[in-house]
Design a protein around this motif. Structure first.
Motif, PDB file in Angstrom:
ATOM      1  N   LEU A  59      30.611  27.292  42.230  1.00  0.00           N
ATOM      2  CA  LEU A  59      31.520  27.903  41.258  1.00  0.00           C
ATOM      3  C   LEU A  59      31.894  29.322  41.669  1.00  0.00           C
ATOM      4  CD1 LEU A  59      29.988  26.674  37.878  1.00  0.00           C
ATOM      5  CD2 LEU A  59      32.115  25.904  38.957  1.00  0.00           C
ATOM      6  N   ALA A  60      30.930  30.054  42.229  1.00  0.00           N
ATOM      7  CA  ALA A  60      31.219  31.411  42.701  1.00  0.00           C
ATOM      8  C   ALA A  60      32.246  31.361  43.834  1.00  0.00           C
ATOM      9  CB  ALA A  60      29.935  32.082  43.178  1.00  0.00           C
ATOM     10  N   TYR A  61      32.099  30.390  44.739  1.00  0.00           N
ATOM     11  CA  TYR A  61      33.061  30.239  45.833  1.00  0.00           C
ATOM     12  C   TYR A  61      34.433  29.873  45.285  1.00  0.00           C
ATOM     13  CZ  TYR A  61      35.620  28.158  49.689  1.00  0.00           C
ATOM     14  OH  TYR A  61      36.607  27.832  50.604  1.00  0.00           O
ATOM     15  N   LEU A  62      34.486  28.932  44.353  1.00  0.00           N
ATOM     16  CA  LEU A  62      35.760  28.503  43.782  1.00  0.00           C
ATOM     17  C   LEU A  62      36.448  29.644  43.028  1.00  0.00           C
ATOM     18  CD1 LEU A  62      34.702  24.970  42.524  1.00  0.00           C
ATOM     19  CD2 LEU A  62      36.386  25.442  44.315  1.00  0.00           C
ATOM     20  N   ARG A  63      35.652  30.472  42.351  1.00  0.00           N
ATOM     21  CA  ARG A  63      36.223  31.615  41.643  1.00  0.00           C
ATOM     22  C   ARG A  63      36.863  32.586  42.626  1.00  0.00           C
ATOM     23  NH1 ARG A  63      32.032  32.918  39.148  1.00  0.00           N
ATOM     24  NH2 ARG A  63      32.450  31.870  37.169  1.00  0.00           N
ATOM     25  N   ARG A  64      36.207  32.817  43.742  1.00  0.00           N
ATOM     26  CA  ARG A  64      36.761  33.710  44.764  1.00  0.00           C
ATOM     27  C   ARG A  64      38.048  33.138  45.363  1.00  0.00           C
ATOM     28  NH1 ARG A  64      33.936  37.812  47.051  1.00  0.00           N
ATOM     29  NH2 ARG A  64      34.974  37.450  49.039  1.00  0.00           N
ATOM     30  N   ARG A  65      38.138  31.810  45.394  1.00  0.00           N
ATOM     31  CA  ARG A  65      39.338  31.153  45.926  1.00  0.00           C
ATOM     32  C   ARG A  65      40.414  30.958  44.864  1.00  0.00           C
ATOM     33  NH1 ARG A  65      39.716  32.220  50.746  1.00  0.00           N
ATOM     34  NH2 ARG A  65      41.319  30.579  50.884  1.00  0.00           N
ATOM     35  N   GLN A  66      40.212  31.573  43.697  1.00  0.00           N
ATOM     36  CA  GLN A  66      41.177  31.529  42.595  1.00  0.00           C
ATOM     37  C   GLN A  66      41.393  30.124  42.035  1.00  0.00           C
ATOM     38  OE1 GLN A  66      42.556  34.482  41.343  1.00  0.00           O
ATOM     39  NE2 GLN A  66      41.050  35.339  42.770  1.00  0.00           N
ATOM     40  N   PHE A  67      40.357  29.280  42.128  1.00  0.00           N
ATOM     41  CA  PHE A  67      40.460  27.926  41.564  1.00  0.00           C
ATOM     42  C   PHE A  67      40.228  27.998  40.063  1.00  0.00           C
ATOM     43  CE2 PHE A  67      38.934  23.608  40.599  1.00  0.00           C
ATOM     44  CZ  PHE A  67      39.879  22.847  41.260  1.00  0.00           C
TER      45      PHE A  67
END
Length: 210
Positions: A59-67
């Motif tokens: 989720l942290a990665y997806l948040r950084r990718r603006q998902f």
């Protein structure tokens, strides 16, 4: 603006974070000759903890990718729960029918699984966490995120991932998991809602332990 699609690289990274370790474990079991899967309360608690940590990382990665991770909450509703019950029943029946086509009488082609050392509370806890974890990332992230590459890719890639981390269950287990996974995936594609698939998965996890 938050996005709802993924590149192949982003999808691969999410897959590696959420399911890479489980795929490795699964193939290690295959290499070891499909040993009996014996579950315990301690093992279930460890798995719950691992999924929570990996899920937070993804989720942290997806948040950084603006998902758009807000859409990943499987909001329970009465209608969704009724659909989930139907998906559970359909998944179970479909798996039994398909497995019957591949099963050879007298041949042990499904790994023995023991739940003797598992309490009801830990079984329910794992079912809730695991059912949510798998469907949120397989359906809410991968199926939804890959739809820009066509429906066949959006359905096929997450289904392949699902099968890969279940190969430890043996040929019949893989067929059953693939069939149930396809039914849950199609329910998500048809409704656009995560809760029915999450509820169906929770029930499918609990049923064998009963």
């Amino acid at each position: 603006m938050r996005k709802s699609t993924l590149s192949l690289t982003e999808a691969g990274i999410v897959t590696a974070i959420c399911f890479g370790l489980f795929i490795v474990f699964s193939f290690q079991a295959v290499a070891a000759g499909f040993p009996e899967a014996r579950f315990t309360d301690e093992g279930f608690c460890s798995l719950v903890g691992l999924e929570l940590v990996l899920g937070a990382g993804a989720l942290a990665y997806l948040r950084r990718r603006q998902f758009d991770i807000q859409a990943l909450y499987p909001a329970p509703t009465l209608r969704g729960s009724l659909i989930g019950l139907a998906v559970f029943g359909l998944s179970w029946v479909a798996a039994q029918l398909v497995v019957a086509l591949f099963h050879t009488p007298g041949q042990a082609d499904m790994v023995e699984v023991s739940f003797e050392d598992v309490s009801a509370s830990s079984a329910v806890l794992l079912a809730v966490v695991n059912g949510s974890y798998e469907e949120v990332f397989l359906l809410g992230v991968l199926v939804r995120g890959l739809r820009g590459f066509g429906l066949s890719v959006a359905i096929g890639v997450p289904l392949l991932v699902r099968v890969l981390y279940h190969v430890y269950q043996g040929p019949t287990g893989v067929v059953a998991v693939g069939t149930m996974g396809l039914v849950m995936t199609l329910s998500y594609v048809a409704t656009g809602k995560l809760w029915p698939a999450v509820l169906a998965h929770i029930l499918l996890d609990i049923a064998p332990m009963l």
